[in-house]
Design a protein around this motif. Structure first.
Motif, mmCIF file in Angstrom:
data_model
loop_
_atom_site.group_PDB
_atom_site.id
_atom_site.type_symbol
_atom_site.label_atom_id
_atom_site.label_comp_id
_atom_site.label_asym_id
_atom_site.label_seq_id
_atom_site.Cartn_x
_atom_site.Cartn_y
_atom_site.Cartn_z
ATOM 1 N N VAL A 130 58.989 -3.554 35.060
ATOM 2 C CA VAL A 130 58.449 -2.221 35.313
ATOM 3 C C VAL A 130 56.986 -2.223 34.911
ATOM 4 O O VAL A 130 56.575 -2.951 34.002
ATOM 5 C CB VAL A 130 59.242 -1.134 34.547
ATOM 6 N N ALA A 131 56.195 -1.426 35.604
ATOM 7 C CA ALA A 131 54.771 -1.360 35.308
ATOM 8 C C ALA A 131 54.299 0.081 35.422
ATOM 9 O O ALA A 131 54.821 0.862 36.213
ATOM 10 C CB ALA A 131 53.973 -2.252 36.261
ATOM 11 N N GLY A 132 53.318 0.403 34.612
ATOM 12 C CA GLY A 132 52.779 1.755 34.654
ATOM 13 C C GLY A 132 51.651 1.931 33.673
ATOM 14 O O GLY A 132 50.981 0.966 33.297
ATOM 15 N N GLU A 133 51.473 3.160 33.255
ATOM 16 C CA GLU A 133 50.375 3.470 32.353
ATOM 17 C C GLU A 133 50.730 4.664 31.481
ATOM 18 O O GLU A 133 51.718 5.369 31.732
ATOM 19 C CB GLU A 133 49.111 3.749 33.145
ATOM 20 N N LEU A 167 54.539 6.350 28.107
ATOM 21 C CA LEU A 167 54.349 5.425 29.212
ATOM 22 C C LEU A 167 55.159 5.875 30.424
ATOM 23 O O LEU A 167 56.365 6.065 30.333
ATOM 24 C CB LEU A 167 54.830 4.031 28.801
ATOM 25 N N LEU A 168 54.485 6.056 31.541
ATOM 26 C CA LEU A 168 55.137 6.350 32.811
ATOM 27 C C LEU A 168 55.276 5.029 33.552
ATOM 28 O O LEU A 168 54.297 4.319 33.756
ATOM 29 C CB LEU A 168 54.293 7.319 33.634
ATOM 30 N N LEU A 169 56.502 4.690 33.939
ATOM 31 C CA LEU A 169 56.768 3.372 34.510
ATOM 32 C C LEU A 169 57.421 3.461 35.880
ATOM 33 O O LEU A 169 58.279 4.310 36.119
ATOM 34 C CB LEU A 169 57.674 2.574 33.577
ATOM 35 N N ARG A 170 57.003 2.560 36.756
ATOM 36 C CA ARG A 170 57.620 2.400 38.077
ATOM 37 C C ARG A 170 58.271 1.025 38.114
ATOM 38 O O ARG A 170 57.780 0.071 37.520
ATOM 39 C CB ARG A 170 56.574 2.488 39.190
ATOM 40 N N VAL A 171 59.322 0.928 38.859
ATOM 41 C CA VAL A 171 60.087 -0.305 38.937
ATOM 42 C C VAL A 171 59.493 -1.216 40.001
ATOM 43 O O VAL A 171 59.265 -0.801 41.131
ATOM 44 C CB VAL A 171 61.565 -0.016 39.251
ATOM 45 N N GLY A 172 59.215 -2.465 39.602
ATOM 46 C CA GLY A 172 58.752 -3.474 40.544
ATOM 47 C C GLY A 172 59.930 -4.256 41.074
ATOM 48 O O GLY A 172 60.440 -4.002 42.152
ATOM 49 N N ASN A 173 60.400 -5.180 40.281
ATOM 50 C CA ASN A 173 61.528 -6.026 40.672
ATOM 51 C C ASN A 173 62.749 -5.692 39.828
ATOM 52 O O ASN A 173 62.635 -5.489 38.623
ATOM 53 C CB ASN A 173 61.181 -7.503 40.492
ATOM 54 N N VAL A 174 63.890 -5.657 40.489
ATOM 55 C CA VAL A 174 65.167 -5.442 39.805
ATOM 56 C C VAL A 174 66.134 -6.525 40.263
ATOM 57 O O VAL A 174 66.239 -6.801 41.456
ATOM 58 C CB VAL A 174 65.785 -4.070 40.136
#
Length: 157
Positions: free
Chosen positions: A116-119, A94-101
């Motif tokens: 975090v969200a990704g695919e 899973l490759l994830l990007r940070v939304g809210n921290v």
């Protein structure tokens, strides 16, 4: 280049190995900055992911994960957070990007909550650069300088 011989009592013996100097280093370092801790953590996460794949915008937010991590030290909290992102890449591809921290401090203890969200890694769409194995503690730091936060990170690839 190193010699493949040992000199002993004026006798030259061949060694069963050789050093490969043409192989690159096994680390990639970066410095991330942010106006505050959440921005610093997000930027460091993007830098870590960008070492893995060329185009961050190719990661679509198809799956969401919630990460919650405590730590007594802010630098080790960032270390743990980046390790968690690497874990998801290794365990679930899973490759994830940070939304809210969100980072809260109470009684000299920090608590990170991140969405975090990704695919899943798609070789056709995600141009891979390097396989990050871990964050190292060598020269790892998080510090506040003037009005900004800075992190120095060394990734083992």
């Amino acid at each position: 280049m190193f010699s493949s011989f040992v000199i002993s009592s004026s006798l030259i013996l061949p060694m069963p190995y050789r050093f490969l100097e043409e192989i690159g280093t096994a680390d990639i370092a970066f410095e991330a900055t942010g106006r505050d801790l959440p921005e610093l953590f997000k930027d460091a996460a993007d830098a870590t992911m960008n070492v893995m794949i060329d185009n961050l915008d190719a990661i679509k937010p198809r799956e969401t994960r919630h990460i919650e991590l405590p730590n007594d030290q802010i630098d080790m909290l960032l270390f743990d957070f980046l390790q968690e992102l690497i874990f998801f890449k290794d365990a679930e591809r899973l490759l994830l990007r940070v939304g809210n921290v969100r980072i809260d401090e109470k009684n000299k203890k920090y608590l990170l909550r991140a969405e975090v969200a990704g695919e899943h890694l798609d070789n056709a769409r995600h141009q891979q650069r390097a396989d990050v194995k871990a964050v190292t503690l060598h020269d790892f730091s998080v510090e506040k300088k003037d009005d900004d936060w800075r992190a120095t990170v060394l990734l083992d690839i």
